[in-house]
Design a protein around this motif. Structure first.
Motif, PDB file in Angstrom:
ATOM      1  N   TYR A  56       0.892  -1.188   0.024  1.00 24.97           N
ATOM      2  CA  TYR A  56      -0.093   0.020  -0.341  1.00 24.97           C
ATOM      3  C   TYR A  56       0.876   1.344   0.056  1.00 24.97           C
ATOM      4  O   TYR A  56       0.539   2.213  -0.828  1.00 24.97           O
ATOM      5  N   GLU A  57       1.857   1.391   0.953  1.00 23.95           N
ATOM      6  CA  GLU A  57       2.575   2.702   1.099  1.00 23.95           C
ATOM      7  C   GLU A  57       3.505   2.622  -0.374  1.00 23.95           C
ATOM      8  O   GLU A  57       3.689   4.047  -0.625  1.00 23.95           O
ATOM      9  N   ARG A  58       3.863   1.758  -1.026  1.00 23.23           N
ATOM     10  CA  ARG A  58       4.587   1.867  -2.275  1.00 23.23           C
ATOM     11  C   ARG A  58       3.725   2.618  -3.433  1.00 23.23           C
ATOM     12  O   ARG A  58       4.100   3.539  -3.704  1.00 23.23           O
ATOM     13  N   HIS A  59       2.561   2.089  -3.465  1.00 17.84           N
ATOM     14  CA  HIS A  59       1.799   2.784  -4.425  1.00 17.84           C
ATOM     15  C   HIS A  59       1.204   4.345  -3.746  1.00 17.84           C
ATOM     16  O   HIS A  59       0.883   5.282  -4.845  1.00 17.84           O
ATOM     17  N   ASN A  60       0.859   4.279  -2.801  1.00 17.80           N
ATOM     18  CA  ASN A  60       0.360   5.557  -2.040  1.00 17.80           C
ATOM     19  C   ASN A  60       1.524   6.689  -2.309  1.00 17.80           C
ATOM     20  O   ASN A  60       1.103   7.826  -2.786  1.00 17.80           O
ATOM     21  N   HIS A  61       2.734   6.168  -2.228  1.00 18.35           N
ATOM     22  CA  HIS A  61       3.830   7.293  -2.167  1.00 18.35           C
ATOM     23  C   HIS A  61       3.928   7.691  -3.747  1.00 18.35           C
ATOM     24  O   HIS A  61       3.890   9.088  -3.918  1.00 18.35           O
ATOM     25  N   ARG A  62       3.913   6.901  -4.720  1.00 16.12           N
ATOM     26  CA  ARG A  62       3.796   7.118  -6.133  1.00 16.12           C
ATOM     27  C   ARG A  62       2.646   8.027  -6.299  1.00 16.12           C
ATOM     28  O   ARG A  62       2.845   9.021  -7.147  1.00 16.12           O
ATOM     29  N   LEU A  63       1.331   7.796  -5.848  1.00 11.75           N
ATOM     30  CA  LEU A  63       0.085   8.392  -6.290  1.00 11.75           C
ATOM     31  C   LEU A  63       0.131   9.871  -5.575  1.00 11.75           C
ATOM     32  O   LEU A  63      -0.296  10.881  -6.087  1.00 11.75           O
ATOM     33  N   TRP A  64       0.737   9.947  -4.517  1.00 11.53           N
ATOM     34  CA  TRP A  64       0.936  11.303  -3.822  1.00 11.53           C
ATOM     35  C   TRP A  64       1.826  12.265  -4.591  1.00 11.53           C
ATOM     36  O   TRP A  64       1.461  13.586  -4.700  1.00 11.53           O
ATOM     37  N   THR A  65       2.841  11.640  -4.970  1.00 12.30           N
ATOM     38  CA  THR A  65       3.652  12.363  -5.860  1.00 12.30           C
ATOM     39  C   THR A  65       3.161  13.230  -7.011  1.00 12.30           C
ATOM     40  O   THR A  65       3.197  14.317  -7.381  1.00 12.30           O
ATOM     41  N   LEU A  66       2.092  12.274  -7.588  1.00  8.44           N
ATOM     42  CA  LEU A  66       1.212  12.659  -8.698  1.00  8.44           C
ATOM     43  C   LEU A  66       0.288  13.824  -8.335  1.00  8.44           C
ATOM     44  O   LEU A  66      -0.040  14.946  -8.979  1.00  8.44           O
ATOM     45  N   GLU A  71      -1.276  16.352 -11.104  1.00 10.19           N
ATOM     46  CA  GLU A  71      -1.355  15.499 -12.173  1.00 10.19           C
ATOM     47  C   GLU A  71      -2.558  14.537 -12.232  1.00 10.19           C
ATOM     48  O   GLU A  71      -2.964  13.851 -13.269  1.00 10.19           O
ATOM     49  N   ILE A  72      -3.178  14.147 -10.897  1.00  7.52           N
ATOM     50  CA  ILE A  72      -4.301  13.296 -10.877  1.00  7.52           C
ATOM     51  C   ILE A  72      -5.220  13.863  -9.896  1.00  7.52           C
ATOM     52  O   ILE A  72      -4.925  14.861  -8.882  1.00  7.52           O
ATOM     53  N   SER A  73      -6.282  13.451  -9.752  1.00  6.35           N
ATOM     54  CA  SER A  73      -7.533  13.894  -8.943  1.00  6.35           C
ATOM     55  C   SER A  73      -7.517  13.447  -7.520  1.00  6.35           C
ATOM     56  O   SER A  73      -6.760  12.200  -7.409  1.00  6.35           O
ATOM     57  N   CYS A  74      -8.056  14.073  -6.422  1.00  9.17           N
ATOM     58  CA  CYS A  74      -7.951  13.573  -5.126  1.00  9.17           C
ATOM     59  C   CYS A  74      -8.703  12.074  -5.142  1.00  9.17           C
ATOM     60  O   CYS A  74      -8.568  10.973  -4.647  1.00  9.17           O
ATOM     61  N   THR A  75     -10.030  12.075  -5.920  1.00 10.17           N
ATOM     62  CA  THR A  75     -10.866  10.792  -6.129  1.00 10.17           C
ATOM     63  C   THR A  75      -9.945   9.633  -6.582  1.00 10.17           C
ATOM     64  O   THR A  75     -10.205   8.641  -6.094  1.00 10.17           O
ATOM     65  N   TYR A  76      -9.303   9.840  -7.641  1.00  8.19           N
ATOM     66  CA  TYR A  76      -8.477   8.788  -8.479  1.00  8.19           C
ATOM     67  C   TYR A  76      -7.486   8.325  -7.359  1.00  8.19           C
ATOM     68  O   TYR A  76      -7.160   7.277  -7.555  1.00  8.19           O
ATOM     69  N   LEU A  77      -6.791   9.296  -6.630  1.00  6.94           N
ATOM     70  CA  LEU A  77      -5.635   8.978  -5.661  1.00  6.94           C
ATOM     71  C   LEU A  77      -6.066   8.050  -4.562  1.00  6.94           C
ATOM     72  O   LEU A  77      -5.705   6.722  -4.386  1.00  6.94           O
ATOM     73  N   ARG A  78      -7.319   8.423  -4.017  1.00  9.34           N
ATOM     74  CA  ARG A  78      -8.039   7.284  -2.928  1.00  9.34           C
ATOM     75  C   ARG A  78      -8.614   6.240  -3.285  1.00  9.34           C
ATOM     76  O   ARG A  78      -8.532   5.223  -2.558  1.00  9.34           O
ATOM     77  N   ARG A  81      -4.887   3.891  -4.753  1.00  8.46           N
ATOM     78  CA  ARG A  81      -4.056   3.490  -3.767  1.00  8.46           C
ATOM     79  C   ARG A  81      -4.538   2.271  -3.123  1.00  8.46           C
ATOM     80  O   ARG A  81      -3.571   1.508  -2.512  1.00  8.46           O
ATOM     81  N   PHE A  82      -5.705   2.008  -3.131  1.00  9.00           N
ATOM     82  CA  PHE A  82      -6.163   0.656  -2.861  1.00  9.00           C
ATOM     83  C   PHE A  82      -6.217  -0.411  -3.919  1.00  9.00           C
ATOM     84  O   PHE A  82      -5.919  -1.575  -3.521  1.00  9.00           O
ATOM     85  N   ILE A  83      -6.721   0.048  -4.937  1.00  2.45           N
ATOM     86  CA  ILE A  83      -6.979  -1.037  -6.159  1.00  2.45           C
ATOM     87  C   ILE A  83      -5.540  -1.480  -6.544  1.00  2.45           C
ATOM     88  O   ILE A  83      -5.515  -2.828  -6.981  1.00  2.45           O
ATOM     89  N   ARG A  84      -4.495  -0.764  -6.773  1.00  2.00           N
ATOM     90  CA  ARG A  84      -3.287  -1.098  -7.290  1.00  2.00           C
ATOM     91  C   ARG A  84      -2.544  -2.257  -6.552  1.00  2.00           C
ATOM     92  O   ARG A  84      -2.081  -3.236  -7.001  1.00  2.00           O
ATOM     93  N   PRO A  85      -2.413  -2.225  -5.127  1.00  2.00           N
ATOM     94  CA  PRO A  85      -1.905  -3.071  -4.374  1.00  2.00           C
ATOM     95  C   PRO A  85      -2.542  -4.356  -4.502  1.00  2.00           C
ATOM     96  O   PRO A  85      -2.121  -5.552  -4.375  1.00  2.00           O
ATOM     97  N   LEU A  86      -4.108  -4.177  -4.396  1.00  2.00           N
ATOM     98  CA  LEU A  86      -4.640  -5.648  -4.293  1.00  2.00           C
ATOM     99  C   LEU A  86      -4.740  -6.247  -5.725  1.00  2.00           C
ATOM    100  O   LEU A  86      -4.761  -7.402  -5.754  1.00  2.00           O
ATOM    101  N   ALA A  87      -4.622  -5.348  -6.963  1.00  2.00           N
ATOM    102  CA  ALA A  87      -4.642  -6.290  -8.186  1.00  2.00           C
ATOM    103  C   ALA A  87      -3.318  -6.782  -8.426  1.00  2.00           C
ATOM    104  O   ALA A  87      -3.267  -7.679  -9.057  1.00  2.00           O
ATOM    105  N   GLU A  88      -2.331  -5.811  -7.791  1.00  2.00           N
ATOM    106  CA  GLU A  88      -0.896  -6.520  -7.993  1.00  2.00           C
ATOM    107  C   GLU A  88      -0.911  -7.891  -7.215  1.00  2.00           C
ATOM    108  O   GLU A  88       0.069  -8.804  -7.620  1.00  2.00           O
ATOM    109  N   ALA A  89      -1.318  -8.287  -6.096  1.00  2.00           N
ATOM    110  CA  ALA A  89      -1.279  -9.242  -5.477  1.00  2.00           C
ATOM    111  C   ALA A  89      -2.115 -10.399  -5.818  1.00  2.00           C
ATOM    112  O   ALA A  89      -2.370 -11.649  -5.404  1.00  2.00           O
TER     113      ALA A  89
END
Length: 240
Positions: A56-66, A71-78, A81-89
């Motif tokens: 979660y932290e790895r993806h969240n950090h990248r998204l917060w940088t954007l 470069e991205i919206s608040c909704t997209y970030l929120r 940051r959950f979809i990406r680690p779950l899908a990756e797993a």
């Protein structure tokens, strides 16, 4: 090294909230651990809470940088940051997307309940009050949780103004949020404002570009503050 606040010149001190005043990383990890144990679907994907938190932290950090670069919206970030680690797993994006609304709500509720402050934060706020300086929070955090975090931490009585990027749709380091903060304070002279924060780009570069003074809180000693900002590794090293 100590940083001295010139109380003859500074009238308004702004502090970043997460990882400057509130121990966001520690609080977040505890909240994420609770989420892991609450949701069996997550437990089936990750061997333990630490594996889930790290992903979660790895993806969240990248998204917060954007997000901080607008470069991205608040909704997209929120969501992501959950979809990406779950899908990756191994979870399908469709399943992850269906789950993410609940995860976002539960995580933020758990996070808002945590109350641990950064070492020296309470003493710093009390010192600023003692010298009758105005104190404001200037944060890129989400409005629906930042106010609750301030209340849970028991520091609301030490803060005069809270300015959140979420409220006006402009993130630090954009100088417009610093200008907005000055208008909110009623103090129009930029040199009378000081920013204390842990991010060299969003907090310090933004403040300096707005004509403010700035202090970088650098507990690891690994960050570099742009001149003429000062740097401290402990909040206790900010003196008046």
């Amino acid at each position: 090294m100590k940083a001295i606040i010139d109380t003859d010149k500074i009238r308004m001190v702004w502090v970043d909230l997460d990882d400057t005043i509130i121990d966001f990383r520690g609080n977040s990890r505890r909240a994420l651990s609770r989420v892991y144990h609450d949701y069996h679907a997550i437990g089936r994907l990750f061997d333990d809470a630490e594996a889930w938190i790290s992903a979660y932290e790895r993806h969240n950090h990248r998204l917060w940088t954007l997000y901080n670069r607008a470069e991205i919206s608040c909704t997209y970030l929120r969501e992501e940051r959950f979809i990406r680690p779950l899908a990756e797993a191994g979870m399908t994006r469709r399943e992850a997307s269906a789950l993410t609304h609940d995860l976002d709500r539960i995580y933020l509720d758990r996070l808002a309940e945590e109350s641990t402050l950064v070492d020296g934060a309470l003493a710093l706020l009390e010192r600023l009050r003692k010298f009758r300086l105005n104190v404001g929070v200037l944060s890129n955090g989400f409005a629906d949780v930042q106010h609750r975090k301030i209340a849970s931490a028991g520091i609301a009585h030490l803060i005069d103004i809270t300015v959140l990027s979420d409220d006006i749709g402009i993130n630090k380091p954009d100088t417009r949020i610093f200008s907005h903060a000055m208008k909110r304070s009623g103090i129009s002279d930029p040199s009378a404002h000081l920013m204390i924060g842990d991010n060299p780009a969003t907090d310090i570069e933004g403040a300096l570009a707005a004509g403010w003074q700035a202090i970088l809180f650098n507990p690891t000693g690994l960050l570099h503050a742009p001149s003429p900002a000062h740097t401290v590794e402990r909040l206790d090293d900010i003196v008046l």
